[in-house]
Design an enzyme around this catalytic site. Structure first.
Site, PDB file in Angstrom:
ATOM      1  N   ASP A  25     121.949   0.657  19.103  1.00 56.18           N
ATOM      2  CA  ASP A  25     122.374   0.563  17.701  1.00 56.18           C
ATOM      3  C   ASP A  25     123.060   1.847  17.265  1.00 56.18           C
ATOM      4  OD1 ASP A  25     120.049   2.208  17.719  1.00 56.18           O
ATOM      5  OD2 ASP A  25     119.666   1.709  15.620  1.00 56.18           O
ATOM      6  N   GLU A  52     121.354   5.033  17.739  1.00 55.62           N
ATOM      7  CA  GLU A  52     121.193   5.446  19.135  1.00 55.62           C
ATOM      8  C   GLU A  52     119.759   5.331  19.621  1.00 55.62           C
ATOM      9  OE1 GLU A  52     123.112   9.586  18.513  1.00 55.62           O
ATOM     10  OE2 GLU A  52     124.510   8.479  19.773  1.00 55.62           O
ATOM     11  N   GLU A  53     119.025   4.404  19.061  1.00 55.43           N
ATOM     12  CA  GLU A  53     117.604   4.359  19.370  1.00 55.43           C
ATOM     13  C   GLU A  53     117.126   3.076  20.031  1.00 55.43           C
ATOM     14  OE1 GLU A  53     115.882   7.381  15.999  1.00 55.43           O
ATOM     15  OE2 GLU A  53     115.956   5.246  15.527  1.00 55.43           O
ATOM     16  N   TRP A  75     121.394   9.442  27.679  1.00 57.25           N
ATOM     17  CA  TRP A  75     121.647   9.122  26.262  1.00 57.25           C
ATOM     18  C   TRP A  75     121.425   7.626  26.061  1.00 57.25           C
ATOM     19  CZ3 TRP A  75     121.702  13.038  23.165  1.00 57.25           C
ATOM     20  CH2 TRP A  75     122.061  12.872  21.820  1.00 57.25           C
ATOM     21  N   GLU A 110     122.997  16.620   7.335  1.00 51.72           N
ATOM     22  CA  GLU A 110     122.724  15.223   7.672  1.00 51.72           C
ATOM     23  C   GLU A 110     121.650  14.647   6.750  1.00 51.72           C
ATOM     24  OE1 GLU A 110     120.242  14.133  11.268  1.00 51.72           O
ATOM     25  OE2 GLU A 110     122.218  13.450  11.964  1.00 51.72           O
TER      26      GLU A 110
HETATM   27  C1  NOJ Z   1     119.525  11.598  18.808  1.00 56.16           C
HETATM   28  C2  NOJ Z   1     120.187  10.526  17.998  1.00 56.16           C
HETATM   29  O1  NOJ Z   1     121.432  10.972  17.622  1.00 56.16           O
HETATM   30  C3  NOJ Z   1     119.340  10.167  16.803  1.00 56.16           C
HETATM   31  O2  NOJ Z   1     119.943   9.146  16.068  1.00 56.16           O
HETATM   32  C4  NOJ Z   1     117.997   9.727  17.282  1.00 56.16           C
HETATM   33  O3  NOJ Z   1     117.183   9.427  16.199  1.00 56.16           O
HETATM   34  C5  NOJ Z   1     117.370  10.807  18.128  1.00 56.16           C
HETATM   35  N1  NOJ Z   1     118.242  11.176  19.220  1.00 56.16           N
HETATM   36  C6  NOJ Z   1     116.017  10.386  18.653  1.00 56.16           C
HETATM   37  O4  NOJ Z   1     116.163   9.306  19.547  1.00 56.16           O
HETATM   38  C1  NOJ Z   2     122.678  10.702  14.807  1.00 54.29           C
HETATM   39  C2  NOJ Z   2     123.027   9.414  14.166  1.00 54.29           C
HETATM   40  O1  NOJ Z   2     121.914   8.557  14.231  1.00 54.29           O
HETATM   41  C3  NOJ Z   2     124.214   8.787  14.834  1.00 54.29           C
HETATM   42  O2  NOJ Z   2     124.575   7.619  14.131  1.00 54.29           O
HETATM   43  C4  NOJ Z   2     125.376   9.743  14.867  1.00 54.29           C
HETATM   44  O3  NOJ Z   2     126.433   9.156  15.589  1.00 54.29           O
HETATM   45  C5  NOJ Z   2     124.995  11.047  15.495  1.00 54.29           C
HETATM   46  N1  NOJ Z   2     123.790  11.584  14.911  1.00 54.29           N
HETATM   47  C6  NOJ Z   2     126.100  12.096  15.347  1.00 54.29           C
HETATM   48  O4  NOJ Z   2     126.346  12.339  13.995  1.00 54.29           O
END
Ligand code: NOJ
Ligand code: NOJ
Length: 597
Positions: free
Chosen positions: A210, A213-214, A154, A440
């Site tokens: 960030d 999560e990227e 992750w 979402e």
């Molecule tokens: C899962 C993350 O929660 C999401 O924010 C991200 O865009 C995708 N993975 C792709 O990296």
């Molecule tokens: C993807 C989002 O980018 C992230 O900010 C969030 O924590 C997860 N999904 C779970 O909702």
């Protein structure tokens, strides 16, 4: 899949102000449908939103069966995407909304809040791929819903979780203090807060992923949240007669760092949401709008340094971010520069094809409602060079100056900003299905809900945006006393120790040995980012693999060795993880001798 949208058959007509013709009315299915007013929508949707939040919280939430008490499930969706986890960020922002609501009078929420406190105390003790309880583990982004560690790969660590959680809990502790329960605040809630603040003091200047999560780097959202938490944490510590080592000392330095994210552009500017990263993005990102609403202090002036919702910088940034989506989605085509549009995370987003999100569209509204509250408090609005382009879109040809509450210009600004803010909520209304469910995302072309269904954070975002609209605001966090930027920015001295890893590993031709573990320098457990060892000292009698890595001094961490075969296969050592603590002295050295197991 196309889900029916609220009032879908008449939406376009209503938006254009067209009166329904006989054709539509002749269709019996359409006869009784008419678009609710925004106020009606907000009334009904508020109930759906609070129900939606509570349904996703264990142990008794209808959609959270199997989750531990106080665990917030991000969404009940278990595939495509699998959000059946509890994220520290989503949970903290959700509970921040619930605690605000509790403070505003909904006493039915207290037992759920107590569940959150104990669930978080448990999670802080769970060792995970980001580290142990005292070695960075609080930066782990998400856990299984039964409060065990998630061990898959992750984007970790994410350092916004601990300060966001501290803020939610500080709100609760403040209420307890004010309501005769200071000992509960001190004995039950403070210990959890203290660990999060300790984490924040220790890691605020280190990079991490960030909120999306990227990208790994320095995120404006994370630093803004860190600043707020340290300021209010120091104040709470003194109220409770506790200590918060480093909180008051480092808070101004975190604020100092956040100034680096401001990018002047022409006479105005914007916030570059991610710095110290290599990626091809403009940096215009809803990250920054979410920061302004998170650090909103009702008692603050329109301070630029803390990017308060009504500050010139935050308004200029609001325009920059909103404008970056104007030509991005076909949903936004033909909408004038004066009006609200659908907002996503950032224009270059490709996650689920990069669509608008409900929570970011609502955040755009929330910033403006918060700004309206602040202007009402201060009794004036200042239009300066930096904010002029934002105001000019609302009130064409407006001049720079300070407008007081007796001026007609102030009234025009307030009316126009409120209409603009309502426009974002109306977009959410348009693309919310009849049952009120908030996913979402919604499709960039036709507005169909997409990605995770019933996203807890979407519902929480609806609650806070519409509370701000109604003039309901949370207690402040001390921003007026904490917005002075030091002349010189300092950071904790980067201090390393050189650690030599000597691993005895018998290998076959084509196999290489790597060390990987819970430090950025050790690839944060990602095999692809593991550090290679050299076989220069390898002999048949002593199969030595070795490397020396500069690691932060005085840091405990976990690690393992892995072998990679020429075919690309990764072989891990057996459990448990190995652990080590680096020496406290800067520029010192130490050696670890291990044998593969
Ligand atoms: C899962 C993350 O929660 C999401 O924010 C991200 O865009 C995708 N993975 C792709 O990296
Ligand atoms: C993807 C989002 O980018 C992230 O900010 C969030 O924590 C997860 N999904 C779970 O909702």
């Amino acid at each position: 899949m196309h889900l029916p949208r609220a009032w879908e058959t008449v939406t376009a007509a209503a938006t254009l102000g067209v009166v329904l013709g006989a054709g539509a009315a002749a269709n019996p299915a359409n006869r009784l449908k008419c678009r609710a007013t925004l106020d009606q929508f907000i009334d009904t949707e508020s109930q759906v939103a609070i129900d939606g939040v509570l349904a996703n919280i264990g142990a008794d939430g209808a959609e959270a069966q199997g989750a531990a008490a106080g665990a917030v499930v991000a969404s009940p969706s278990r595939t495509d995407p699998d959000y059946w986890y509890t994220w520290t960020r989503d949970a903290a922002l959700t509970y921040k909304a619930l605690i605000e609501r509790f403070i505003a009078g909904d006493s039915s929420l207290q037992s759920k809040i107590d569940d959150y406190v104990s669930a978080q105390a448990t999670l802080q003790g769970v060792s995970n791929p980001s580290g142990g309880p005292d070695s960075g583990g609080l930066g782990e982004p998400k856990f299984n819903v039964d409060l065990t560690a998630f061990t898959g790969s992750w984007g970790r660590p994410q350092r916004d979780g601990p300060p966001l959680r501290a803020t939610a809990l500080i709100l609760y502790a403040g209420w307890l203090v004010d309501n005769g329960e200071a000992s509960k605040a001190a004995d039950t809630v403070w210990p959890v807060i203290a660990k999060d603040l300790d984490y924040t003091v220790r890691y605020w200047n280190e990079t991490g992923y960030d909120l999306w999560e990227e990208v790994s780097g320095s995120s404006f959202f994370t630093l803004s949240a860190s600043h707020r938490a340290l300021v209010e944490g120091a104040a709470l510590a003194s109220t409770l007669d506790k200590t918060c080592p480093g909180c008051a000392e480092w808070a101004p330095q975190v604020l100092c760092f956040t100034q680096d994210f401001w990018v002047p552009e022409g006479d105005s500017g914007y916030i570059d949401s991610n710095i110290n990263v290599r990626e091809g993005r403009t940096g215009k990102d809803a990250n920054s709008i979410l920061s302004s609403i998170h650090t909103f202090d009702p008692a603050s002036d329109c301070t630029d340094s803390t990017f308060q919702p009504c500050s010139s910088r935050a308004l200029a940034n609001h325009k920059a971010v909103v404008d970056s989506f104007r030509s991005e989605y076909s949903l936004n085509a033909g909408i004038s520069q004066r009006d609200a549009v659908a907002i996503g995370r950032y224009a270059e987003d490709v996650y689920y094809d990069g669509n608008p999100w409900y929570l970011t569209t609502l955040a755009a509204a929330e910033q403006l409602y918060a700004a309206l509250y602040q202007w009402n408090q201060t009794g004036s609005i200042t239009v300066d060079t930096v904010s002029l382009p934002f105001f000019n879109d609302r009130v064409p040809n407006i001049a720079k100056g300070t407008y007081t509450s007796d001026s007609a210009t102030l009234t025009s600004i307030v009316d126009a900003v409120r209409t603009y803010a309502d426009g974002f909520v109306s977009i959410v209304q348009t693309y919310t299905p009849r049952d009120g469910a908030l996913a979402e995302q919604y499709d960039r072309n036709d507005g169909t809900p997409l990605s995770a269904r019933d996203l807890t954070w979407s519902y929480a975002a609806f609650l806070t945006a519409t509370e701000r609209r109604a003039g309901v605001v949370p207690p402040g966090w001390g921003e007026p006393g904490a917005n002075t930027v030091p002349d010189l920015c300092e950071a904790p001295a980067p201090c390393d120790a050189a650690i030599t890893f000597n691993a005895r590993v018998t290998t076959n031709l084509g196999e290489d040995v790597f060390v990987v573990g819970a430090l950025t320098e050790l690839g944060n457990w990602a095999p692809a980012d593991a550090v290679p060892l050299s076989a220069d000292g390898y002999t048949s009698s002593d199969p030595l693999w070795s490397t020396t890595v500069d690691l932060p001094a005085a840091r405990s961490f976990e690690y393992k060795y892995i072998k990679k075969t020429s075919g690309g296969e990764v072989v891990w050592e057996s459990d448990p993880n190995r652990g080590f603590t680096t020496p406290t002295d800067c520029d010192s050295a130490d050696t670890i001798n291990d044998t593969w197991r």
